[in-house]
Enzyme design. Structure first.
Site, PDB file in Angstrom:
ATOM      1  N   ASN B 269      -3.365   8.179  44.676  1.00 41.40           N
ATOM      2  CA  ASN B 269      -4.132   8.414  43.818  1.00 41.40           C
ATOM      3  C   ASN B 269      -5.617   8.982  44.654  1.00 41.40           C
ATOM      4  O   ASN B 269      -6.333   9.914  44.057  1.00 41.40           O
ATOM      5  CB  ASN B 269      -4.564   7.666  42.617  1.00 41.40           C
ATOM      6  CG  ASN B 269      -3.862   8.188  41.620  1.00 41.40           C
ATOM      7  OD1 ASN B 269      -3.726   9.048  40.985  1.00 41.40           O
ATOM      8  ND2 ASN B 269      -2.903   7.199  41.304  1.00 41.40           N
ATOM      9  N   ASN B 294       4.894   2.674  37.310  1.00 42.26           N
ATOM     10  CA  ASN B 294       4.342   3.859  36.605  1.00 42.26           C
ATOM     11  C   ASN B 294       5.220   4.106  35.381  1.00 42.26           C
ATOM     12  O   ASN B 294       6.539   3.617  35.339  1.00 42.26           O
ATOM     13  CB  ASN B 294       3.835   5.050  37.287  1.00 42.26           C
ATOM     14  CG  ASN B 294       5.130   5.665  38.136  1.00 42.26           C
ATOM     15  OD1 ASN B 294       6.311   5.501  37.619  1.00 42.26           O
ATOM     16  ND2 ASN B 294       4.780   6.236  39.108  1.00 42.26           N
ATOM     17  N   ILE B 295       4.994   5.059  34.705  1.00 35.43           N
ATOM     18  CA  ILE B 295       5.907   5.460  33.592  1.00 35.43           C
ATOM     19  C   ILE B 295       7.099   6.207  33.861  1.00 35.43           C
ATOM     20  O   ILE B 295       8.105   5.947  33.389  1.00 35.43           O
ATOM     21  CB  ILE B 295       5.230   6.339  32.674  1.00 35.43           C
ATOM     22  CG1 ILE B 295       4.765   7.657  33.178  1.00 35.43           C
ATOM     23  CG2 ILE B 295       3.953   5.807  31.797  1.00 35.43           C
ATOM     24  CD1 ILE B 295       4.453   8.811  32.219  1.00 35.43           C
ATOM     25  N   CYS B 357      -5.504   1.330  34.915  1.00 38.77           N
ATOM     26  CA  CYS B 357      -4.435   1.513  35.843  1.00 38.77           C
ATOM     27  C   CYS B 357      -4.863   3.265  36.065  1.00 38.77           C
ATOM     28  O   CYS B 357      -5.803   3.165  36.979  1.00 38.77           O
ATOM     29  CB  CYS B 357      -3.175   1.769  34.968  1.00 38.77           C
ATOM     30  SG  CYS B 357      -3.104   2.492  33.274  1.00 38.77           S
ATOM     31  N   SER B 358      -4.091   4.097  35.969  1.00 37.70           N
ATOM     32  CA  SER B 358      -4.388   5.542  36.308  1.00 37.70           C
ATOM     33  C   SER B 358      -5.336   6.157  35.041  1.00 37.70           C
ATOM     34  O   SER B 358      -6.760   6.080  35.391  1.00 37.70           O
ATOM     35  CB  SER B 358      -3.353   6.328  36.521  1.00 37.70           C
ATOM     36  OG  SER B 358      -2.442   5.988  37.458  1.00 37.70           O
ATOM     37  N   GLY B 360      -5.671   4.950  32.129  1.00 36.57           N
ATOM     38  CA  GLY B 360      -5.985   3.627  31.286  1.00 36.57           C
ATOM     39  C   GLY B 360      -5.420   3.666  29.720  1.00 36.57           C
ATOM     40  O   GLY B 360      -6.124   3.167  28.926  1.00 36.57           O
ATOM     41  N   TRP B 361      -4.324   4.324  29.699  1.00 36.91           N
ATOM     42  CA  TRP B 361      -3.672   4.221  28.520  1.00 36.91           C
ATOM     43  C   TRP B 361      -2.184   3.599  28.387  1.00 36.91           C
ATOM     44  O   TRP B 361      -1.711   3.627  27.249  1.00 36.91           O
ATOM     45  CB  TRP B 361      -3.845   5.573  27.704  1.00 36.91           C
ATOM     46  CG  TRP B 361      -3.638   6.724  28.469  1.00 36.91           C
ATOM     47  CD1 TRP B 361      -2.198   6.799  29.138  1.00 36.91           C
ATOM     48  CD2 TRP B 361      -4.083   8.070  28.683  1.00 36.91           C
ATOM     49  NE1 TRP B 361      -2.156   8.102  29.620  1.00 36.91           N
ATOM     50  CE2 TRP B 361      -2.896   8.938  29.338  1.00 36.91           C
ATOM     51  CE3 TRP B 361      -5.203   8.523  27.964  1.00 36.91           C
ATOM     52  CZ2 TRP B 361      -3.354   9.946  29.536  1.00 36.91           C
ATOM     53  CZ3 TRP B 361      -5.330   9.755  28.140  1.00 36.91           C
ATOM     54  CH2 TRP B 361      -4.544  10.517  29.185  1.00 36.91           C
TER      55      TRP B 361
END
Lengths: 549, 766
Positions: B269, B294-295, B357-358, B360-361
């Site tokens: 990132n 990650n997702i 996190c990235s 934040g959600w």
């Protein structure tokens, strides 16, 4: 031999004990003939009382003058003792090593143990074969004492149940045709439809295809007219075929036309011990990654064995309950996998076996009297370093299978998980004589019944019994068919993670269940009482014309 | 069709009334369809398939079994190669239900296939089910549930604002961050320029704001998105912001910054101008990477898990190695470990923690909400859990529409982030069976409805979107619906005051303690579940005890009455006296609705004590609303809101304790004397009527295969007892609630239809 000779250092001060899930304690360590005792000599402080026979292995480490003993127990617990003084530590270690594997059975603790509780009912007399089989069998069966002297079959009890129409001579001939003399005997009679489960060892067909008319006669006598039976062989077909070369074999169809043979392989001996060692090792590594844990769990094959045994038991139960066909179960010797299958099938079929007493009777019948060699199988547990040939967690696997069924039918068993854990513990190390020796004949020789106390005497005392009751129990007269899908089988955490995970939250939940059940019971009886009282008063009032219709 | 229900009875309980299908839609009916069963391949069920505007319904006339698939739940539809009996249609649902229908005519199969594709993925959000869903007014009211929660009230419960943490109006109109709520709590020391500057330096403006304040030691959990630090950028305001957070905690001279991502992801990132906080610039921070994937990794992991669950007759080895290869439990463990790290920092080190996190959600929502669950027992109640989800997930902008794939969004956006959270909670309930007020059914229902789109609650990606959609006026709230069915969701073993679980929960996260959740991922494989349910059995026992207690009160009253008639000494304490004797004012208040609370007889003192303390437990939870001196002004302003919250708290508790019906209070108020015990007409008929109306024994659930209406009752159907006759019924046959003569309290309780008729007849006769 005197114990004194084996105990060079009977007492050390300033020893620190580390136990799983407990705070460390410091105190005096004592070695007696049967126990390792550590006490801080403070009021209310917990003490350690460890039976030498409960020790599986011991490891020594020295740093400076400090000795560190890691004691691994047969119940999978690992404790550490920090002992000041190298010599003391060495002495203690060697004492434990010798005392934990005494060869002379009469020197073991059960022969010295005197109960601290009142024996209300002697467990040795609780399940006499006569009444047990009387309860089980129908009219077509009889008790035979052909094995009274343990000559026909050394591993059978003196009393066995056989078809009424078969005389003792025929039994003896059949015994000669079966490995170890274990001729087919009744294991379970299903009163609902008159079918039965028999067990035996493999027939000694041998490379030349021997046959034994008496054996065939005996087996056929157990069939109902016009019905076929099933032979469940717990070995893979090729293993069974190979056994012929060594004198064993299977019942060939030509000679047993009324029987259909099914092979349902269940693992035995070393493979099981190996499986247990791997499983326990995996369970005792709380810092491993998820991947490592799952792959170790898989590699241990433990749950595969559980599934295999359950599947075979379900098959036997299906033959009995669904097909109405009798079943003969055997592997090779008929003292391990055979007993797993026959006893578990009864758990599935027979509601009696799901009660405390019924389960005790089952263990007594199908394991102790049936000659499962507990002394050999349970001599060492998962931590043992010595190479032993006969150890195998056969009985533990059976208990695990029972637990799996219990978890799927949590309201159908009178006993709880603790009861199964208790049986596991005592089968490996105990102050009671119940699980000593390999068979009834051996037990008679050392006079266990008079010299030791029975585990059942202890468990069946009212105050102990209460702790082993399942608060959710509602008698279930039906057959309980367990699921054997891998999703349904769970690691027995109450046993294998017992020393790794704090169970206080789970225990609290059970306390809550007990409380809710108890409260409900009380209310029911209270309502009954009040209703009766009200009815009486009503009658009185009506007679006095004080109440209208 | 009115009585048709889905398995588990949850999805369309409120939808029993058929909906008017949209004009363009014609219901389709296909005969002679086979439902293939993975485990029972020999005898497939043959029946009729109905395609309605909202559901695909299969009815097997022989077994009376119905299979319901909500269009919104459909994840994928697949036409399998033609077989001799017809065209198979494989439907996979987001609820992990998998069904295969074999349709005789290829043409019909294709039509259904096309329709399902269209119906399961609406193009826009306003086409979702929630905007058409219209339950009977008696079942659910439009406003129910939308006002149960407000962020201000939640922070007020936590003891805020105070002199350290204040409410900032800076995002009142979503000026600085459109995915945050309007209400933000920030350190008192953070000035507007600091907030603005920090916001600009954070991805999507998601600046560090308060998530949880631990009253006992002033440590906090704050959340944000990653900083736009790139390789060397720094932002003074952001650094000051972190300092302000740290200084708001007097008990610790450092703070943690937890980046929940694996380090490598954070490094990548950096190249995109984002990244993580450098300890060179931020003083007194302890920076920690914690390695939740990650997702996209999570989505793939779930796909693999589903493959494992779909295996036909797997061996133990296949299953375990599949489970391992899916890495699903590894990810669950990573989330738990991270959350535990945060909670331990707060509790053991008294340190404040900033989590991101990235954006934040996702990971941030998971870990902040779990850490809250570990630390604060309130979040383990039914009401508190709703607050937790409202706060960490809805208010702080977890992108539900995208992550759940509700509309035809990009596949890349879909990820089981919420599923993982629900599973983590389930894993906790396994370790702490008495610590949670809700049960597994609650978690499953919540998960189902997140996907069902039947309610507006989980629609939209953030609060701003939800407001724009006017969800609270155009759709119904899931919370309102759940409150109507609260008794289904209560964990019978829950005890607020339990010594083991009343405080902080620190789960054991050794891998051996994680279980595969068959209740979720293999929910629809009826074969793999326990055949007897501990929860159901214990719940029934508790309900039965409640009924008996109520009955005991009446019996005692009657005995005293008859004794009086006979001129005897009335030694039995009258229930009224008892009620006054052993209960606090609150208990008397609620005694009408919750007879179990005060109808204690002397022989269960222990129980009464525990309940008394459970009352005080509620007090504890609410006390910050009343007591905190630092916030009196704020409190006065919010008097009205508070009133609401208190009321709703109370309602929730009541409904949780007993089986509630909406009209409870109304009925009791209307009844002249407040209880049958006060009725003076004692006649023999009346007395025997009373005794006959309370079942002394309740039938065991075991061996009950079908309801009196012939609906099969299997593992999927929740079973209910009739409080009058003690028999077992399906939910449709126990839809009546009424007072029964044998109860002192005269509160409505569930009865079967036959008993209901009896009772009506009896009351009309008398």
């Amino acid at each position: 031999m005197e114990f004194v000779e084996l105990i060079k250092t009977p007492k050390v001060d300033g020893v620190v004990l580390h136990r799983p899930l407990c705070p460390r304690i410091e105190g005096t360590l004592c070695v007696t003939g049967h126990h390792l005792i550590l006490s801080s000599r403070q009021k209310n402080a917990e003490e350690l009382w460890l039976l030498h026979s409960g020790v599986d292995s011991i490891e020594k480490k020295f740093v400076g003058s400090m000795g560190y003993l890691t004691v691994k127990c047969k119940d999978f617990r690992i404790i550490r003792l920090d002992i000041p003084g190298m010599e003391e530590c060495l002495n203690i270690a060697s004492s434990i090593e010798v005392l934990s594997s005494l060869d002379t059975i009469t020197l073991t603790y059960p022969f010295f143990f005197r109960p601290m509780f009142d024996v209300i009912e002697d467990g040795w007399q609780a399940f006499p074969p006569e009444t047990e089989f009387g309860r089980l069998s129908g009219e077509d069966w009889r008790i035979s004492y052909v094995n009274k002297e343990y000559k026909v079959c050394p591993s059978y009890p003196s009393a066995v149940v056989v078809p009424k129409s078969i005389d003792d001579t025929t039994l003896a001939k059949s015994a000669a045709f079966r490995q170890g003399g274990r001729f087919p005997v009744l294991s379970y009679f299903h009163a609902a439809n008159g079918t039965s489960i028999l067990r035996s060892s493999q027939p000694l067909t041998g490379p030349n295809g021997r046959r034994c008319k008496s054996d065939e006669q005996l087996l056929n006598a157990t069939l109902r007219p016009g019905k076929r039976g099933y032979i469940i062989d717990t070995r893979a077909p090729n293993v069974a075929a190979n056994a012929k070369a060594r004198g064993g074999g299977v019942e060939p169809e030509v000679h047993y036309p009324q029987w259909r043979r099914i092979h349902k392989p269940i693992e035995r001996w070393n493979a099981l011990q190996d499986s247990l060692v791997r499983l326990v090792e995996a369970c005792q590594d709380p810092n491993s990654s998820m991947d490592k844990w799952l792959s170790k769990l898989e590699a241990s094959n433990w749950l595969t064995h559980v599934k295999d045994i359950l599947t075979t038991a379900c098959l036997a139960a299906q033959c009995i309950d669904r097909e109405g066909a009798s079943v003969l179960v055997h592997g090779s010797e008929g003292i391990d996998t055979t007993l797993q299958v026959t006893s578990l099938t009864q758990i599935i079929l027979n509601p009696d076996c799901r009660t405390v007493r019924g389960f005790e009777a089952l263990v007594e019948r199908e394991w102790l009297q049936a000659g499962h060699p507990f002394a050999d199988r349970c001599a060492k547990s998962a931590h043992s370093t010595s190479k032993q040939k006969f150890e195998a967690p056969v009985f533990l696997l059976f208990l695990d299978c029972v637990l799996q069924v219990y978890q799927q039918f949590p309201c159908s068993f009178e006993f709880n998980e603790q009861f199964l854990v208790l049986l596991f513990e005592h089968s490996y190390a105990s102050q009671f004589g119940t699980f000593l020796c390999n068979n009834e004949s051996d037990r008679k020789k050392v006079k266990l019944q008079t010299k030791t106390v029975s585990l059942w005497s202890y468990v069946n005392s009212p105050e102990m019994l209460r702790t082993y009751l399942n608060p959710l129990y509602e008698p279930n007269n039906g057959v309980v068919w367990p699921s054997v899908a891998p999703q349904s089988l769970q690691l027995w955490s109450g046993l294998f993670l017992r020393w790794e995970t704090n169970k206080s939250a789970e225990d609290a939940a059970w306390q809550e269940v007990i409380h809710i059940r108890h409260h409900n019971k009380e209310l029911k009886s209270k309502v009954t009482k009040l209703r009766r009282q009200l009815e009486e008063l009503q009658r009185e009032a009506r007679d006095a014309n004080l109440l209208e219709e | 069709m009115e009585h048709i229900r889905t398995p588990k009875g949850s999805i369309n309980k409120g939808a029993q009334k058929p909906h008017a299908p949209p004009d363009f839609f014609m219901p389709v009916q296909v005969e002679n369809v086979r439902l293939q069963d993975r485990f029972n391949t020999r005898k497939p069920a043959v029946g009729t398939l109905y395609l309605t505007a909202t559901h695909l319904i299969f009815v097997d006339p022989n077994s009376k079994r119905e299979t319901w698939v909500l269009h919104m739940h459909i994840d994928s539809v697949e036409k399998l190669p033609l077989t001799t009996v017809g065209s198979p249609l494989l439907i996979r649902c987001k609820t992990f239900q998998t069904v295969t229908f074999v349709i005789a005519k290829e043409r019909e199969c294709h039509d259904i296939f096309e329709s399902l594709i269209m119906l399961s993925k609406p193009a826009t959000i306003t086409e979702l089910y929630a905007f058409q869903y219209n339950p009977q007014a008696t079942l659910l009211d439009h406003g129910d549930g939308w006002s149960y929660f407000s962020l201000e009230n939640e922070f007020s419960r936590q003891g805020l604002p105070n002199n350290r943490w204040v409410h900032s109006p800076i995002n009142k109109d979503y000026q600085i961050c459109d995915t945050y709520p309007r209400t933000l709590f920030v350190p008192a020391g953070a000035t507007t320029p600091i907030l603005l500057g920090s916001s600009k330096f954070r991805s999507r403006g998601r600046l560090p704001v308060l998530s949880y304040y631990h009253k006992d030691n002033h440590a906090t959990i704050c959340r944000c998105s990653q900083p736009l630090s790139g390789f060397s950028a720094r932002c003074l305001e952001d650094e000051q912001m972190l300092q302000a957070i740290m200084r708001a905690n007097p008990n610790c001279n450092f703070m943690y910054v937890v980046d929940t991502r694996p380090k490598i992801n954070a490094m990548v990132n950096k190249a995109a101008g984002k990244g993580y906080e450098s300890t060179d610039f931020y003083s007194n921070i302890r920076f920690q990477f914690l390695g939740i994937e990650n997702i996209h990794v999570m989505r793939n992991s779930l796909d693999k898990l589903i493959e494992v669950c779909d295996l036909k007759n797997p061996s133990v080895g296949d299953f375990l190695s599949g489970l391992e290869n899916s890495s699903w439990l590894k990810h669950i463990k990573a989330i738990m470990d991270t959350s535990l790290f945060i909670a331990k920092a707060v509790l053991d080190e008294h340190a404040s923690v900033l989590v991101h996190c990235s954006d934040g959600w996702d990971r941030t929502a998971q870990t902040c909400s779990l850490a809250g669950l570990f630390l604060d027992p309130y979040f383990r109640t039914l009401q508190g859990f709703q607050a937790l989800i409202e706060k960490e997930w809805l208010d702080f902008g977890h992108k539900f529409t995208d992550r759940l794939g509700l509309t035809a969004v990009e596949e890349k956006e879909v990820s089981p982030v919420f599923t993982q959270f629900v599973e983590c909670v389930w894993q906790l309930t396994q370790q702490f069976p008495c610590a949670f007020q809700f049960n597994e059914t609650f978690l499953l229902t919540l998960h189902d409805h997140a996907y069902s789109c039947q309610f507006g609650t989980f629609l939209g990606n953030c609060q701003r979107e939800r407001e724009e959609l006017s969800l609270s006026t155009k759709t119904y709230s899931l919370w309102g619906y759940m409150r109507k069915n609260m008794s289904d969701y209560v964990n019978p073993l829950y005890r607020r005051d339990h010594p083991v679980t009343k405080g902080v929960l620190f789960p054991n996260t050794a891998p051996q303690n994680f279980k595969f959740w068959r209740g979720m991922y293999n929910r629809y494989e009826s074969g793999v579940h326990p055949r007897e349910s501990v929860t159901d059995t214990v719940s029934a026992m508790k309900d039965h005890s409640a009924s008996l207690e109520d009955h005991v009160r009446l019996l005692e009253k009657r005995i005293a009455g008859v004794k009086k008639l006979l001129g005897k000494d009335t030694t039995v304490l009258s229930p009224d006296q008892q009620a006054k004797g052993d209960s606090s004012p609150e208990a008397v208040d609620s005694s009408n609705a919750v007879p179990t609370e005060d109808g204690r007889s002397e022989d269960n003192v222990a129980n009464a004590v525990s309940d008394a303390s459970s009352e005080s437990g509620i007090e504890d939870v609410q006390s910050p609303l009343n007591g905190d001196s630092a916030s009196t002004e704020e409190n006065e302003e919010k008097q009205d809101d508070k009133e609401d919250t208190l009321n709703s708290t109370h309602d929730l508790e009541e409904e949780a304790e007993g089986r509630d019906v909406p009209e409870t209070n109304v009925k009791v108020e209307n009844s002249p004397s407040g209880g049958a015990g006060d009725a003076t007409d004692m006649s023999l008929n009346r007395l025997s009527l009373e005794m006959d109306s309370v079942a002394l024994e309740w039938k065991a659930f075991r061996n009950i295969r079908q309801c009196s209406c012939e609906t099969p009752l299997d593992a999927f159907n929740k079973k209910y007892h009739c409080w009058r006759c003690g028999d077992v019924f399906c939910t449709r046959c126990i839809d009546k609630q009424t007072a029964i003569p044998g109860h002192y309290s005269q509160r409505p309780v569930p009865v079967c239809r036959t008993c209901y008729k009896h009772l009506k007849l009896e009351s009309s006769l008398s």
